[in-house]
Design a protein around this motif. Structure first.
Motif, PDB file in Angstrom:
ATOM      1  N   PRO A 179       0.813  -1.232   0.000  1.00 26.84           N
ATOM      2  CA  PRO A 179       0.000   0.000   0.000  1.00 26.84           C
ATOM      3  C   PRO A 179       0.840   1.273   0.000  1.00 26.84           C
ATOM      4  CG  PRO A 179      -0.727  -1.537   1.702  1.00 26.84           C
ATOM      5  CD  PRO A 179       0.587  -2.038   1.198  1.00 26.84           C
ATOM      6  N   ARG A 180       2.102   1.168   0.420  1.00 22.26           N
ATOM      7  CA  ARG A 180       2.939   2.367   0.422  1.00 22.26           C
ATOM      8  C   ARG A 180       3.344   2.754  -0.996  1.00 22.26           C
ATOM      9  NH1 ARG A 180       7.071  -0.176   4.577  1.00 22.26           N
ATOM     10  NH2 ARG A 180       6.538  -1.821   3.116  1.00 22.26           N
ATOM     11  N   GLU A 183      -1.626   3.088  -3.987  1.00 20.29           N
ATOM     12  CA  GLU A 183      -2.712   3.431  -3.061  1.00 20.29           C
ATOM     13  C   GLU A 183      -3.986   2.623  -3.326  1.00 20.29           C
ATOM     14  OE1 GLU A 183      -4.380   7.434  -5.361  1.00 20.29           O
ATOM     15  OE2 GLU A 183      -3.166   7.621  -3.534  1.00 20.29           O
TER      16      GLU A 183
END
Lengths: 407, 407
Positions: A179-180, A183
């Protein structure tokens, strides 16, 4: 129930974890809790050992480094007792968790359930066990290597025929990708063991690879969930048998690894046995070779490209130079490229769906990303690309395979 | 050789301690090294336990608190190995150090020497043992209570028939009195077990009382010396049998204790059995009564005065109030005076020299110091005086008995 280092980092967090345990006890379960050291403790102890003795005796390393888990186990038992939950702690040697004598990276061989089972029969509700550690045939303390508490948890679940093995950590489950970086990454409700295994070994640091292997072998229903969010029966991600997943995307996730280096031996003789001649010395030197590509031969000579972890490049160069000096192999030069990264798509659906590789290559080409090396397995396709394209590649593949939508 | 917490507080200090061990190995000795936790560690762990569970399960307390010594033992073994001294660490359960099951204050019952002796026979030169800990009959970890590493050291010296037991600490020996209070305090070269025992229990915190008891019983030659000064065979203070001390002062030292409180029960019925009626409830409540004085009776009633540690005053008051409510005893009021201190002179010479008590009382009277309570034993005279006179009393007695001069 296993609680990792960040989940037991302070006395408050231990209390929060103990409350989760209490919920399961209230449902009528006997619970085995596996704990890691409070976060930072193991690193501190490893630092002490390395500063004391750079080429340390692994038996003493284990004696020192295992102490962090003992502290957490005792504190967790005390916290549960304060909540009126009958609990006691066990250190590895007390259970006993019998392991091989490969200190600092021991394998669990046997966990006799008798001692803990007897206490459950006497009314104890929670056995708190120090993770990551065991006892060698010689009676010395062993550790399982980094992330070993996950393996401890799965091994206990298997030995006791547990209904479920819940791994509490600082993320709320397994995602379609990091997720980093992307998004649109989506938490998976379920993932197959095989997929998790590929993702674990590809650098998605949610679970230790060996713990997933063990869970697959013993059919342990493994759940990864956050110790920092509200609990529910649907929380986290269930790692389970393929047949327990009704419907799924062809591709389950996109993984990336940034610490891969590409090495090329320029102009080696293209003869039978050349691959063995190159890779045997590397294996002996402890270099973990991952991908291998042999170029088309010209005039009886070829280039051989492989990838390995960035921090093993110097070791690989040394081993190759030594092999050349001994006359085992011959090459013009070694090129090391540490500016690459590995991107992988993983999914058990690939077995029955053709065209995943073709689609992956087209997506990357459309973004102008050049593929340097390719490897595939039954449920995985990995490519090496320039590191600067890592985010772009992950996002483009995540979109193309529609991973933001549930299958 | 035993190294206390300040002697192993950092990796540098562990190295310094290891060098001392190396000197003894070079002389041809096999050495057993007992280590404490790095200073501060045990307090940190005790803090964790107390914050987690004020009325903690002592078995879990022991599991947590014992881990500090395990770390030091491993690090000491690694440091010795780095110096090419063959060494390995043992945790209490590995030896095994068999203790009673009185968790948090267990007594050592047996130390079978076989395991360690076998390793010495194989060429190991140093066995590093985690102090302060053992294993209960049930197989759980125990600790010996504060200062327990001294006791571990003496018990090993006895079990292995050691030539000597050297206790390395942050002071360079046993003094005639506290050098912070009396600048004329002189280090003793030798002191008798009996004297050391009185001094240890009187608050000279050099050695744990039980370690001295054990040393006396098993005739262990005990030496207290500093790990921060140059080593020599005459360094420190030898605690030994009376007959090994050729010449000595009548009084060996002056001790003081500032955490004594004086309690007085006013107007209790003076009848047979009254002392038992008062002190049984106190003993049951865990109050350590030291001195007792019963005043002259008037009209069938008397005052009873006793001393106990300051932090037990509240507990004593509660126990006495409960005993009155139950009708076991009757008194007008309880007075607690926490503004006192205990001053003692100790010396085996008192046995053969009359007049020590008379001299002590005269010295204090000459300084205008009023004596509130007196107790004596064969080799000790203790008095309670106002705390503000503590320094003055110690200095005056040190001068009067000429303790600044060797006997």
């Amino acid at each position: 129930m296993k609680f990792g280092g960040t989940s037991v980092a302070t006395l408050d967090r231990i209390r929060r974890a103990a409350k989760r345990v209490g919920v399961e006890v209230a449902k009528g379960y006997d619970v085995i809790v596996i704990v890691s050291a409070m976060s930072g403790e193991t690193n501190k102890l490893v630092g002490f050992v390395e500063e004391t003795s750079p080429l340390f005796d692994a038996r003493e390393y284990d004696a020192v480094v295992s102490s962090g888990e003992n502290v957490t186990a005792g504190l967790m038992a005390l916290t549960l007792q304060e909540m009126d939950v009958p609990a006691r702690s066990w250190q590895g040697w007390q259970v006993p968790v019998r392991t091989s004598d490969a200190h600092a990276s021991a394998r669990i061989e046997e966990i006799p359930p008798e001692n803990i089972t007897a206490k459950f029969a006497e009314g104890m509700k929670v056995a708190v066990v120090a993770g990551f550690q065991g006892i060698s045939p010689e009676g010395r303390i062993t550790t399982l290597g980094r992330g070993g508490s996950d393996t401890t948890a799965v091994a206990f679940a298997a030995a006791f025929g547990a209904e479920r093995c819940d791994i509490y950590t600082d993320v709320d489950g397994v995602y379609t990708t990091d997720p980093r970086i992307c998004e649109k990454a989506r938490k998976l409700d379920r993932i197959a063991f095989e997929e998790m295994l590929e993702l674990a070994s590809l650098g998605a640091k949610v679970l230790q690879t060996r713990s997933v292997e063990l869970a697959m072998r013993y059919k342990v229903r493994l759940r990864v969930l956050s110790s920092f969010e509200e609990q529910s029966d649907e929380a986290g991600t269930l790692v389970c048998d393929e047949e327990d997943i009704m419907e799924s995307n062809v591709v389950a996730g996109v993984a990336h690894s940034r610490d891969e280096a590409k090495m090329t031996l320029v102009s080696v003789a293209d003869r039978p046995g050349i691959a063995a001649a190159i890779f045997s010395p590397l294996a002996e030197a402890g270099v973990n070779v991952d991908m291998i590509v042999q170029n088309i031969s010209e005039d009886g000579r070829t280039d051989m490209t492989f990838s390995c972890p960035t921090n093993q490049v110097a070791r690989a160069e040394k081993a190759l130079a030594a092999a050349r000096d001994e006359g085992v192999i011959n090459f013009a030069e070694v090129l090391a490229d540490t500016g690459v990264c590995k991107i992988s798509v993983v999914g058990i659906g690939m077995r029955s769906h053709a065209g995943v590789a073709a689609k992956m290559f087209k997506v990357l080409a459309d973004e102008g990303i050049n593929i340097q090396v390719i490897t595939t397995s039954e449920i995985k396709i990995s490519v090496l690309v320039e590191r600067k394209y890592m985010e772009l590649a992950v996002q483009a593949l995540h979109d193309a395979f529609e991973l933001d939508k549930a299958g």
